[in-house]
Scaffold this active site. Sequence first.
Site, PDB file in Angstrom:
ATOM      1  N   GLN A  55      10.456  -1.571 -10.369  1.00 44.27           N
ATOM      2  CA  GLN A  55       9.125  -1.496 -10.979  1.00 44.27           C
ATOM      3  C   GLN A  55       8.357  -0.331 -10.358  1.00 44.27           C
ATOM      4  O   GLN A  55       8.128  -0.319  -9.142  1.00 44.27           O
ATOM      5  CB  GLN A  55       8.421  -2.825 -10.701  1.00 44.27           C
ATOM      6  CG  GLN A  55       7.097  -2.993 -11.373  1.00 44.27           C
ATOM      7  CD  GLN A  55       6.396  -4.248 -10.869  1.00 44.27           C
ATOM      8  OE1 GLN A  55       6.784  -4.823  -9.853  1.00 44.27           O
ATOM      9  NE2 GLN A  55       5.360  -4.663 -11.556  1.00 44.27           N
TER      10      GLN A  55
ATOM     11  N   SER B  85       2.777   0.850  -8.686  1.00 42.86           N
ATOM     12  CA  SER B  85       1.794   1.245  -7.661  1.00 42.86           C
ATOM     13  C   SER B  85       1.905   2.723  -7.296  1.00 42.86           C
ATOM     14  O   SER B  85       2.990   3.303  -7.322  1.00 42.86           O
ATOM     15  CB  SER B  85       2.009   0.425  -6.388  1.00 42.86           C
ATOM     16  OG  SER B  85       2.000  -0.933  -6.692  1.00 42.86           O
TER      17      SER B  85
ATOM     18  N   GLU C  73       5.545 -11.468 -13.172  1.00 41.65           N
ATOM     19  CA  GLU C  73       5.750 -11.234 -11.742  1.00 41.65           C
ATOM     20  C   GLU C  73       5.120 -12.354 -10.918  1.00 41.65           C
ATOM     21  O   GLU C  73       5.710 -12.834  -9.951  1.00 41.65           O
ATOM     22  CB  GLU C  73       5.152  -9.880 -11.368  1.00 41.65           C
ATOM     23  CG  GLU C  73       5.494  -9.459  -9.949  1.00 41.65           C
ATOM     24  CD  GLU C  73       5.042  -8.042  -9.654  1.00 41.65           C
ATOM     25  OE1 GLU C  73       4.419  -7.416 -10.538  1.00 41.65           O
ATOM     26  OE2 GLU C  73       5.302  -7.574  -8.541  1.00 41.65           O
TER      27      GLU C  73
ATOM     28  N   GLU D 262      -7.477 -11.170  -3.258  1.00 39.29           N
ATOM     29  CA  GLU D 262      -8.818 -10.892  -3.803  1.00 39.29           C
ATOM     30  C   GLU D 262      -8.739 -10.674  -5.320  1.00 39.29           C
ATOM     31  O   GLU D 262      -9.619 -11.114  -6.066  1.00 39.29           O
ATOM     32  CB  GLU D 262      -9.433  -9.658  -3.124  1.00 39.29           C
ATOM     33  CG  GLU D 262      -9.874  -9.879  -1.680  1.00 39.29           C
ATOM     34  CD  GLU D 262      -8.702  -9.921  -0.706  1.00 39.29           C
ATOM     35  OE1 GLU D 262      -7.578  -9.487  -1.067  1.00 39.29           O
ATOM     36  OE2 GLU D 262      -8.899 -10.387   0.437  1.00 39.29           O
TER      37      GLU D 262
HETATM   38  C1  LIG Z   1       6.327  -7.302  -0.713  1.00 37.16           C
HETATM   39  C2  LIG Z   1       5.732  -6.286  -1.679  1.00 37.16           C
HETATM   40  C3  LIG Z   1       6.488  -5.854  -2.784  1.00 37.16           C
HETATM   41  C4  LIG Z   1       5.956  -4.918  -3.678  1.00 37.16           C
HETATM   42  N1  LIG Z   1       6.751  -4.473  -4.691  1.00 37.16           N
HETATM   43  C5  LIG Z   1       6.263  -3.524  -5.545  1.00 37.16           C
HETATM   44  C6  LIG Z   1       7.103  -2.987  -6.587  1.00 37.16           C
HETATM   45  O1  LIG Z   1       8.287  -3.338  -6.699  1.00 37.16           O
HETATM   46  N2  LIG Z   1       6.578  -2.078  -7.430  1.00 37.16           N
HETATM   47  C7  LIG Z   1       5.285  -1.636  -7.327  1.00 37.16           C
HETATM   48  O2  LIG Z   1       4.859  -0.828  -8.147  1.00 37.16           O
HETATM   49  N3  LIG Z   1       4.469  -2.083  -6.311  1.00 37.16           N
HETATM   50  C8  LIG Z   1       4.944  -3.013  -5.422  1.00 37.16           C
HETATM   51  N4  LIG Z   1       4.147  -3.468  -4.394  1.00 37.16           N
HETATM   52  C9  LIG Z   1       2.786  -2.919  -4.242  1.00 37.16           C
HETATM   53  C10 LIG Z   1       1.680  -3.905  -4.571  1.00 37.16           C
HETATM   54  O3  LIG Z   1       1.639  -4.183  -5.947  1.00 37.16           O
HETATM   55  C11 LIG Z   1       0.363  -3.288  -4.080  1.00 37.16           C
HETATM   56  O4  LIG Z   1       0.487  -3.154  -2.664  1.00 37.16           O
HETATM   57  C12 LIG Z   1      -0.822  -4.183  -4.406  1.00 37.16           C
HETATM   58  O5  LIG Z   1      -1.086  -4.158  -5.791  1.00 37.16           O
HETATM   59  C13 LIG Z   1      -2.108  -3.748  -3.644  1.00 37.16           C
HETATM   60  O6  LIG Z   1      -2.362  -2.409  -3.833  1.00 37.16           O
HETATM   61  P1  LIG Z   1      -2.665  -1.466  -2.569  1.00 37.16           P
HETATM   62  O7  LIG Z   1      -1.582  -1.669  -1.563  1.00 37.16           O
HETATM   63  O8  LIG Z   1      -2.879  -0.088  -3.103  1.00 37.16           O
HETATM   64  O9  LIG Z   1      -4.014  -2.027  -1.929  1.00 37.16           O
HETATM   65  P2  LIG Z   1      -5.501  -1.703  -2.436  1.00 37.16           P
HETATM   66  O10 LIG Z   1      -5.578  -1.892  -3.904  1.00 37.16           O
HETATM   67  O11 LIG Z   1      -5.928  -0.394  -1.890  1.00 37.16           O
HETATM   68  O12 LIG Z   1      -6.322  -2.873  -1.744  1.00 37.16           O
HETATM   69  C14 LIG Z   1      -6.771  -2.792  -0.398  1.00 37.16           C
HETATM   70  C15 LIG Z   1      -7.650  -4.016  -0.110  1.00 37.16           C
HETATM   71  O13 LIG Z   1      -8.835  -3.979  -0.961  1.00 37.16           O
HETATM   72  C16 LIG Z   1      -8.954  -5.202  -1.698  1.00 37.16           C
HETATM   73  N5  LIG Z   1      -9.461  -4.910  -3.050  1.00 37.16           N
HETATM   74  C17 LIG Z   1      -9.057  -3.917  -3.892  1.00 37.16           C
HETATM   75  N6  LIG Z   1      -9.722  -3.985  -5.064  1.00 37.16           N
HETATM   76  C18 LIG Z   1     -10.559  -5.066  -4.975  1.00 37.16           C
HETATM   77  C19 LIG Z   1     -11.503  -5.660  -5.887  1.00 37.16           C
HETATM   78  N7  LIG Z   1     -11.692  -5.147  -7.104  1.00 37.16           N
HETATM   79  N8  LIG Z   1     -12.154  -6.779  -5.482  1.00 37.16           N
HETATM   80  C20 LIG Z   1     -11.970  -7.286  -4.227  1.00 37.16           C
HETATM   81  N9  LIG Z   1     -11.092  -6.752  -3.320  1.00 37.16           N
HETATM   82  C21 LIG Z   1     -10.393  -5.656  -3.690  1.00 37.16           C
HETATM   83  C22 LIG Z   1      -7.503  -5.717  -1.799  1.00 37.16           C
HETATM   84  O14 LIG Z   1      -7.487  -7.116  -2.035  1.00 37.16           O
HETATM   85  C23 LIG Z   1      -6.948  -5.346  -0.428  1.00 37.16           C
HETATM   86  O15 LIG Z   1      -7.325  -6.294   0.529  1.00 37.16           O
HETATM   87  C24 LIG Z   1       4.642  -4.396  -3.477  1.00 37.16           C
HETATM   88  C25 LIG Z   1       3.881  -4.819  -2.363  1.00 37.16           C
HETATM   89  C26 LIG Z   1       4.430  -5.739  -1.455  1.00 37.16           C
HETATM   90  C27 LIG Z   1       3.613  -6.158  -0.250  1.00 37.16           C
END
Ligand SMILES: Cc1cc2nc3c(=O)[nH]c(=O)nc-3n(C[C@H](O)[C@H](O)[C@H](O)COP(=O)(O)OP(=O)(O)OC[C@H]3O[C@@H](n4cnc5c(N)ncnc54)[C@H](O)[C@@H]3O)c2cc1C
Length: 419
Positions: free
Chosen positions: A116, A119, A234, A387
Amino acid sequence: MSERAPADLTPDQIRAELTDWVNRHWDPVMSLRDWRELLLDSGWAVPSWPERWHGRGLPAWTDEVVGSELLRLGAVGVPVGSGTWLAAPTILAHGPDELRERLLRPTLTGEQTWCQLFSEPGAGSDLAGLSTSAVLDGDTWVINGQKVWNTSAHHADLGMLLARTDSNVPKHQGITYFVLPMKQPGVQVRQLRQMNFHASFNEVFLTEARVPKDNVIGVVGQGWTAALTTLAYERRFAALRRPGYSSAPGRALDEARAEADDHFATYSWYPQRAGRPDLVIEHARAAGVADDPVIRQAIARLLTMHRVSIWTAERARAARALGARPGAEGSIGKLAASNIARESAKVHAMIAGAKGMLTGPDSALGGVIAEVLMSVPGQSIAGGTDEIQKNILAEKVLGLPGEVRVDKDIPFSQIKHRG
Ligand SMILES: Cc1cc2nc3c(=O)[nH]c(=O)nc-3n(C[C@H](O)[C@H](O)[C@H](O)COP(=O)(O)OP(=O)(O)OC[C@H]3O[C@@H](n4cnc5c(N)ncnc54)[C@H](O)[C@@H]3O)c2cc1C
């Protein structure tokens, strides 16, 4: 019983018809691929899917009944992984037919594996803010950008790729959902090392990567709708379990076990990510603290949460069996899984004390507790953070006012923080 089963069959009738079919067709000497081709031809691979697309048009609950029964009979079902769980149902739901024709079968036989590619470094929770671009050049889309945290991208054949095809419309409207061939010069995959020592994720660099014009799921510019389908599935499959294949000899079984070994090597830490509530009693006994009243209360609280979440999941499964699509209950389950994982890590830490930080064979439960403590944070991030699940529940279930989204209605190119 007829090959075309009526839709009001009971689980026992389904099992009986399946058993009869398996007895006539299962031969463990055949290759896994040949067996799955037969399974697809019969409609037993995905019984709830339409007949035209490898199914039998049966109610949703039959998928689970048939999957378990195939294992009980010593046979094998569809492959585990994001192809079966995410890509195939998304393609089934959004098409087009040409893609269903071309990709559903090889995905469900395991011939094509998926990852996938959603991100990005600047777009996780705010997925619709993604900036990877796709530009049509003749018969080919040319892709440039970077993806991150992409599980299993290092051995996938195909990627579920979201990319921006129009920056002059609001951010949710200019996204297209592509099928990206991973094995090409424009796709560079780099593994990331995690704090729990595993390396399940990757960064994926896309430099002039090529996608054939017709590799679009759904409609150009409407990829967000299809992406929501993938995200809903998912959440539903947040807890992965290895299928209990028979240990009997046979080529199909050998190949299925090898396929699962390969797949679950990436996910070996996922049970620890869920906090291992199943181990707390054993852990307390081994540590000699099972009589401690404070520990007992903590264990009781944790196991109560765990049991309640199992019932909630069963209620959701029953709703799906009645034909409901995965919905808000996925967010409830995902949030519950995060709470349980955190609580479980806390209970394990109470039991182990400082020893919980040690790794290696002599440490608490052979290093499992240290791995739990380092893996649990991932539970509340993957598939949408806690969140974000709370936002979904607040708006869709509780009917609270929506989050303020100042960049929702202006063209993506005018959003200030990018660049
Ligand atoms: C085990 C694992 C497997 C994964 N596998 C995949 C994969 O196969 N493919 C893929 O594409 N991605 C994958 N991911 C990525 C995952 O989808 C993202 O890490 C996740 O969506 C969070 O995005 P970010 O890391 O950019 O954090 P951010 O979006 O930057 O968030 C940072 C913090 O801000 C908070 N926050 C952000 N927006 C808001 C809001 N509107 N309201 C309140 N709080 C908010 C979040 O809750 C978090 O605490 C994986 C992640 C993990 C941990």
